[in-house]
Design an enzyme around this catalytic site. Structure first.
Site, mmCIF file in Angstrom:
data_model
loop_
_atom_site.group_PDB
_atom_site.id
_atom_site.type_symbol
_atom_site.label_atom_id
_atom_site.label_comp_id
_atom_site.label_asym_id
_atom_site.label_seq_id
_atom_site.Cartn_x
_atom_site.Cartn_y
_atom_site.Cartn_z
ATOM 1 C CG HIS A 95 -2.191 -0.823 0.922
ATOM 2 N ND1 HIS A 95 -2.984 -0.656 -0.197
ATOM 3 C CD2 HIS A 95 -2.734 -1.843 1.628
ATOM 4 C CE1 HIS A 95 -3.969 -1.539 -0.158
ATOM 5 N NE2 HIS A 95 -3.841 -2.273 0.920
ATOM 6 C CG ASP A 151 -2.316 -3.470 5.073
ATOM 7 O OD1 ASP A 151 -1.375 -2.644 5.065
ATOM 8 O OD2 ASP A 151 -3.472 -3.172 4.714
ATOM 9 C CD GLU A 152 -5.494 -5.453 1.759
ATOM 10 O OE1 GLU A 152 -6.606 -6.013 1.894
ATOM 11 O OE2 GLU A 152 -5.376 -4.261 1.408
ATOM 12 C CB VAL A 153 2.953 -7.276 0.809
ATOM 13 C CG1 VAL A 153 4.198 -6.919 -0.009
ATOM 14 C CG2 VAL A 153 2.996 -6.566 2.158
ATOM 15 C CG ASP A 202 -2.929 -8.614 5.805
ATOM 16 O OD1 ASP A 202 -2.616 -8.650 4.609
ATOM 17 O OD2 ASP A 202 -2.706 -7.616 6.518
#
Length: 480
Positions: A95, A151-153, A202
């Site tokens: 992000h 997060d959300e890599v 996550d």
């Protein structure tokens, strides 16, 4: 069955400033409200609203303009005066769209087509992240807690350098993720030994305790497990938290949601949906073993799903949801007593913003109430079948179809009736939009107001305007 109230630990409200950044005066009013509701911390995600300097100045937002140094210090002073801690959230891996959208930073992406993920193999990437952190820490005197995102890599391991690194037998994408986060966490501890480091969990959910232990990350970070769904799986969530604890990460956080997690373009939140999420989190907290040291909960209020997506619900229209969620945590349930606390606090008759109405009580504890009311009214109008499905109306499809328009062969009497109806809709819309704009600029920058109108109003208003113009052109060909 009711649960015990939220156990000891901090209650943080998340301020997502990567979309619709409130004017500082409004932030102060929000902080006043939060303090009266038992909030003891802010999780502040600045992104491009932070006044970065030097080579990082290019990531600063210009429309809307980034907050000034004085404004950020003012916000902190206001929070501290109310006994609230300020915890900055700075993304350090995924992000990072607000950085990597700029051409000079393109080379630091993991892959060219993924704007958000940093290439973990480039030393310049770690230097970039540490410089961002250095500037943020410097502007937060006395800071002792940082959130490093992670997060959300997306697409990690797909870059050429990552593929080469992974070609060595035994190496995994999990290890690649952990090695970068560990490197950043160690660098933070070296620079600021006292700093507590929080990160999103996550990317670690599928990892075994042994992999986590071997990473060197244990003792460096405190995972924050997030789940924003109303039907959160309590058993699975408890199991995840217990897994982190068994790996040696006993200091843990959780994150719920009071807005910005229903759909990417939601305008008006459902209070009950977010209350249900918090009821599930109460069940989780009540089911944890004594070994889990729950540090607190962050009530997230996302303003965009990511830097390049559309705006979610504005803060004023989400305040009934936020207050309801906080009361749920305080009471351990959301019965009539808790709901009455919400309506009394905000001076409204219903906890659902679409039905909130008015009471004789003062609205001083509902900063932005009029904007919330206008948002609900305009949203209802924009989503009405009469507006959205105007071109599917029997008369439009029957007497002013694309076939008729192309040939300019129409029945003037009926098409003028269509024109009259479309014009009435447009007049009503213009009136509502003008009122919304006038109120919204009191709380948000002009560019945010314009974005909201272009995203939500223009798709409905545009077709109505086109049809009136086309009718005038066609009738001109048919009437002497």
């Amino acid at each position: 069955m009711a649960c015990p109230p939220w156990p000891k630990g901090k209650k943080l409200v998340h301020l997502d400033l990567k979309g619709a950044p409130p004017r500082v005066e409004y932030l102060h009013k929000l902080i006043e409200l939060f303090s009266q509701l038992g909030v003891n911390g802010l999780l502040v995600e600045y992104e491009d609203m932070f006044p970065y300097e030097g080579e990082l100045k290019l990531v600063q937002s210009t429309a809307p303009p980034a907050y000034s140094r004085e404004q950020i210090l003012s916000m902190q002073e206001c929070a501290k005066s109310k006994g609230m801690e300020v915890i900055p959230l700075v993304q350090t891996f995924g992000h990072m769209e607000f950085v990597f959208k700029h051409r000079p930073m393109w080379s630091l992406r993991e892959v060219p087509y993924c704007v958000g993920t940093l290439n973990p193999h480039k030393e310049e990437g770690v230097k970039l992240v540490m410089e961002m952190l250095r500037q943020v820490v410097k502007m937060h005197p006395g800071l002792d807690t940082l959130h490093i995102g992670a997060d959300e890599v997306y697409i990690l391991g797909e870059g050429e350098e990552s593929k080469l690194w992974l070609s060595t037998p035994g190496r995994t994408v999990e290890q690649l993720f952990l090695s970068h986060v560990t490197k950043v966490a160690k660098a933070i501890k070296e620079a600021w030994p006292h700093m507590t480091i929080i990160m999103w969990d996550d990317m670690m959910r599928g990892m075994s305790p042994d992999i986590l232990k071997a990473s060197g990350l244990v003792g460096l970070v405190q995972p924050m497990l997030w789940d924003y769904t109303p039907n959160l799986d309590v058993e699975k969530t408890v199991s995840l938290l217990e897994k982190y604890c068994s790996a040696g990460m006993s200091d843990l956080w959780v994150a719920s949601s009071f807005k910005g997690s229903t759909s990417v373009y939601t305008c008006v939140p459902s209070t009950q949906r977010h209350v249900d999420n918090h009821l599930q989190w109460l069940n989780v907290a009540d089911s944890l073993s004594a070994g889990v040291n729950l540090q607190g909960i962050a009530l997230t209020g996302w303003q965009r799903y990511d830097h390049l997506s559309v705006l979610c619900e504005l803060m004023p229209v989400a305040l009934p949801s936020l207050v309801s969620c906080l009361q749920t945590l305080s009471h351990g349930h959301f019965n009539a007593e808790a709901q009455n606390k919400v309506t009394e606090c905000l001076g409204i008759s219903s906890v659902e913003v679409e039905e909130m109405g008015r009471t004789s009580a003062s609205d001083s504890l509902f900063p932005g109430r009029r904007l919330a009311e206008l948002t609900v009214e305009l949203n209802a109008l924009l989503n009405s079948d009469d507006m959205r499905l105007f071109e599917s109306d029997m008369f439009v499809r029957g007497w002013f179809s694309p076939y008729h328009r192309r040939r300019k062969m129409v029945t003037p009497l009926i098409t003028m009736q269509i024109h009259s109806q479309a014009s009435t809709f447009l007049t009503t819309l213009h009136q509502k939009v003008d009122a919304m704009r006038e109120e919204m600029v009191r709380f948000y920058p002009d560019s945010t107001v314009q974005e909201w109108i272009e995203e939500h109003v223009s798709p409905v208003m545009g077709p109505l305007q086109r049809i009136t113009e086309e009718i005038r052109a066609c009738v001109k060909e048919m009437v002497p």
